[in-house]
Write a protein that holds these residues in place. Structure first.
Motif, short mmCIF file in Angstrom:
data_model
loop_
_atom_site.label_atom_id
_atom_site.label_comp_id
_atom_site.label_asym_id
_atom_site.label_seq_id
_atom_site.Cartn_x
_atom_site.Cartn_y
_atom_site.Cartn_z
N ALA A 119 0.83 -1.38 0.02
CA ALA A 119 -0.05 -0.06 0.00
C ALA A 119 0.88 1.34 0.10
O ALA A 119 0.47 2.21 -0.80
CB ALA A 119 -0.92 -0.05 1.26
N GLY A 122 2.03 1.95 -3.27
CA GLY A 122 1.14 2.37 -4.36
C GLY A 122 0.64 3.89 -4.06
O GLY A 122 0.33 4.49 -4.98
N PHE A 132 -2.60 -2.43 -8.27
CA PHE A 132 -3.18 -2.90 -6.93
C PHE A 132 -4.74 -2.65 -6.94
O PHE A 132 -5.43 -3.55 -6.38
CB PHE A 132 -2.31 -1.93 -5.80
N VAL A 133 -5.02 -1.59 -7.32
CA VAL A 133 -6.24 -1.13 -7.18
C VAL A 133 -7.17 -2.14 -8.52
O VAL A 133 -8.34 -2.53 -7.94
CB VAL A 133 -6.58 0.42 -7.52
N LEU A 137 -8.39 -4.24 -5.16
CA LEU A 137 -9.11 -3.51 -4.21
C LEU A 137 -10.46 -3.38 -4.97
O LEU A 137 -11.49 -3.64 -4.26
CB LEU A 137 -8.27 -2.24 -3.89
N VAL B 123 2.72 4.92 6.31
CA VAL B 123 1.94 3.85 6.39
C VAL B 123 2.74 2.43 6.81
O VAL B 123 2.53 1.59 7.36
CB VAL B 123 1.68 3.24 4.80
N LEU B 179 -5.13 8.88 -1.72
CA LEU B 179 -4.04 7.98 -1.25
C LEU B 179 -3.87 6.80 -2.16
O LEU B 179 -2.90 6.64 -2.57
CB LEU B 179 -4.46 7.57 0.26
N GLN B 180 -5.09 6.13 -2.34
CA GLN B 180 -5.09 4.74 -3.18
C GLN B 180 -5.36 4.96 -4.64
O GLN B 180 -5.37 4.13 -5.28
CB GLN B 180 -5.85 3.73 -2.36
N ARG B 181 -5.72 5.94 -4.98
CA ARG B 181 -6.31 6.34 -6.46
C ARG B 181 -7.33 5.54 -6.69
O ARG B 181 -7.32 4.80 -7.71
CB ARG B 181 -5.05 6.22 -7.32
N THR B 182 -8.32 5.18 -5.81
CA THR B 182 -9.48 4.25 -6.11
C THR B 182 -10.56 5.14 -6.75
O THR B 182 -11.60 4.25 -7.36
CB THR B 182 -10.04 3.76 -4.77
#
Lengths: 204, 204
Positions: A119, A122, A132-133, A137, B123, B179-182
């Motif tokens: 994470a 990422g 990763f996403v 995710l 993290v 943060l995670q570009r979701t």
């Protein structure tokens, strides 16, 4: 045409695969993503690096598949089908159950240490973040989309709500507390998130 | 007793301070937290490293203060008081305004690149994560707690709601997308979060 593997070869393969996943997760947790190498994974797993390259083109691919495998194991250990959120007709109860299982997974060191390493990478590395996403995710989030759509069909969620955004009201707080350690994680906490998300924080 | 600095010395200090902050943010964005050093910051800022050590005990402290300074600048540029969320009596409007300003800050490269480097370190690094939360993140979250308490006093938020958890319904989704570009970040998105959080996703 590929030869059919003998039962012995299949067993050996499954054993190597598990050893490679275990080695990859342990290594990334110890040294971080940038210093994890295929050579390091191979040495730790006790296989030749060609064995790894035969199955996976890059360290990112080994790690992503190792995490997918870990998630499947965790779901089975919790007595759940991976890739499904229960649909008992009681949306609050189903969400509480899945989020409680997620709490268990997030605080399990076998998951937490390598997951933090991936994470963190990422956050600063677009390409790894996107992979990763896309592979780990988003497929999990789509399970919530499916469950919320079913709730919309039953009239348990407003028809004008976008399920892909709605799920973030309970998933993202838990994710942020875990990623950034902004607060403790517990069943009580995730139960509360489900209540607030479903009913709102304004008086009815 | 400290001597009172001359106006010239004060101006020089303010200039060095700004140069050190700029250098620290630029460097951490380029090489990441582990490879950022006081020496590197000093060289880039054109000051001696003793100048930095006189004001800050460690690179973590320089970086945290540089971020606090950046946040204050961004708030002023947006015509807002830092450390305040407006309280017009219209909770939804006030939250929409602050979250839109946060969207602007998150996608500003001057903030985004160094902030990602520090967040990624947090993290995987307990100590930096805890300091980052205690000094930067939690004080910002407490502004929402204050605003939500005022809303509770007016009856705009249920009395049984915990404001520290409630704020996560709109803050954490934005944080996770960043943060995670979701998913994409926009004003429409944060406006939607405020609506869902206040009114819930279940029908009323």
């Amino acid at each position: 045409m590929a030869e059919k593997p003998t039962p012995d070869a299949t067993r050996r393969s499954a054993r190597s695969r598990r050893a490679i996943f275990d080695a990859a997760l342990a290594l990334v947790g110890e040294v971080g993503y940038p210093r994890t190498t295929i050579e390091g994974i191979a040495a730790r797993a006790g296989v030749g690096k060609q064995t790894i390259y035969r199955w996976w083109p890059s360290k990112a691919d080994v790690l992503l598949e190792a995490f997918m495998d870990l998630g499947e194991q965790a779901a089975r250990a919790a007595g759940q089908e991976p890739y499904e959120i229960p649909d008992t007709g009681d949306l609050a109860a189903d969400l509480r159950l899945v989020l409680r299982a997620t709490v268990d997974e997030l605080i399990n060191p076998a998951f937490e240490v390598p997951a933090r390493a991936l994470a963190a990478e990422g956050v600063v590395n677009d390409q790894i973040g996107a992979e990763f996403v896309a592979k780990l995710l988003e497929p999990q989030l789509q399970l919530y989309v499916k469950r919320l759509r079913s709730a919309q069909d039953r009239g348990d969620v407003r028809a004008d709500v976008d399920p892909r955004i709605a799920l973030e009201l309970f998933v993202s707080p838990l994710a942020q507390r875990w990623l950034q350690r902004t607060g403790p994680i517990s069943y009580d906490y995730t139960d509360t998130l489900v209540d607030y998300a479903l009913h709102g924080i304004a008086p009815r």
